[in-house]
Design a protein around this motif. Sequence first.
Motif, mmCIF file in Angstrom:
data_model
loop_
_atom_site.group_PDB
_atom_site.id
_atom_site.type_symbol
_atom_site.label_atom_id
_atom_site.label_comp_id
_atom_site.label_asym_id
_atom_site.label_seq_id
_atom_site.Cartn_x
_atom_site.Cartn_y
_atom_site.Cartn_z
ATOM 1 N N UNK A 329 -10.405 32.353 -8.729
ATOM 2 C CA UNK A 329 -10.015 30.956 -8.945
ATOM 3 C C UNK A 329 -8.795 30.605 -8.099
ATOM 4 N N UNK A 330 -7.856 31.533 -8.012
ATOM 5 C CA UNK A 330 -6.664 31.277 -7.208
ATOM 6 C C UNK A 330 -7.007 31.144 -5.729
ATOM 7 N N UNK A 331 -8.098 31.748 -5.317
ATOM 8 C CA UNK A 331 -8.512 31.673 -3.923
ATOM 9 C C UNK A 331 -9.020 30.310 -3.504
ATOM 10 N N UNK A 332 -9.257 29.437 -4.478
ATOM 11 C CA UNK A 332 -9.661 28.072 -4.164
ATOM 12 C C UNK A 332 -11.031 27.969 -3.523
ATOM 13 N N UNK A 333 -11.254 26.868 -2.837
ATOM 14 C CA UNK A 333 -12.559 26.606 -2.237
ATOM 15 C C UNK A 333 -12.982 27.651 -1.233
ATOM 16 N N UNK A 334 -12.006 28.232 -0.534
ATOM 17 C CA UNK A 334 -12.349 29.236 0.466
ATOM 18 C C UNK A 334 -12.989 30.477 -0.111
#
Length: 380
Positions: A329-334
């Motif tokens: 989740x912390x990694x975001x869209x990437x």
Amino acid sequence: MTIETETTLLDAARELAPAITKRAAEIEAARRLPPDLVESLTDAGFFRMLLPRSHGGMSLELPAAMRVLEALGQADGSVGWTVMIGAGTWCDLAGLPRASFDAIYADGPVRTGGAVSPSGTATAVDGGYRIRGRWAFVSGCQHSAWLSANCMEDVDGEPRLRMAILSADEVEIEDTWRAAGLCGTGSHHIAVHDVFVPAERTFVLFAGEPCVDEPLVRVPVPALVALVIGSVAIGIAEGALDDIHATAGTKTPLFASGTLAGNPLFQHELATADTRLRAARALLYEEAASTWATATAREEPTLEQRARVRAAGVWVTATAAEVVGFCYRAGGGGAVYLDNPLQRRLRDINTVTQHFVVRPDTLTTAGAILAGQGLELPIF
């Protein structure tokens, strides 16, 4: 086992880790470990680290082997899982007569695999058994020389579990392993079509003593599986933390004024995840040390000890999954892209949690035992 042996294996795992990580997409696409990687892992000694010295192995202590599996799982979940299976499934052969066990290892260590679910039948005939069946989740079957297959045998109208040990040329590998996670483990189905297996290559499960005198075979199988699965799960979560650490210093989330690493909420969640994973790891190795001490002392583990090991395996694996979920989740869209390792870690750890040994309802049974409900579960 010596400290030097463990150090050598850990050094080998760390030396191979960068190359393994670079090949993660290749491993997934092949749905198995590439043959050259299998040979590298074999040459390093990983598949024989738990095998008795008497048969060409290293007799590594269980906690030490778990640290090696953890390091491999940190590099790649499929590699950690496949080595876990290949290093430990010799125990499934230890119920054989000693002469049969010796014959399998007569020319040195061999790679093994197998299936626990009793998905086959064993029919008694002169000199042995006719084996028929189809077994799922046979990780590493494509590089295994011998495979154990659990069967149901009819004895005067009563069912009995009989394990058959099959050579690779006696089984058909069905190309079925298309999975969400642990994609590179080659956990295909195997099928056996009316193959004759000599009686001395079979044995009745949970009857008699193992043919080799090693502490590992004195550890109850469910407890052993829970511990080694936990070590791979911890490794996968550590790998995910490595990935988010590598990303956080350079990633600037949409509309944010600075990098992810500078975000107070991320900092709070990272510290929480890191602490929870270290706590889970500490519990896992505490239970491993206690289990190993009981086995080396030739003592029978109490039902309460078994319950605590099993509960630890469930909680550790679930905690590892939560840590990986945070990292994803912390990694975001990437993180959703297939070339991002976080999505692979997420799929791998959630596939690990599906294993029956670490399913959540194990905690209910463990709790009943700890509550003194007097359950009699000889294989728990």
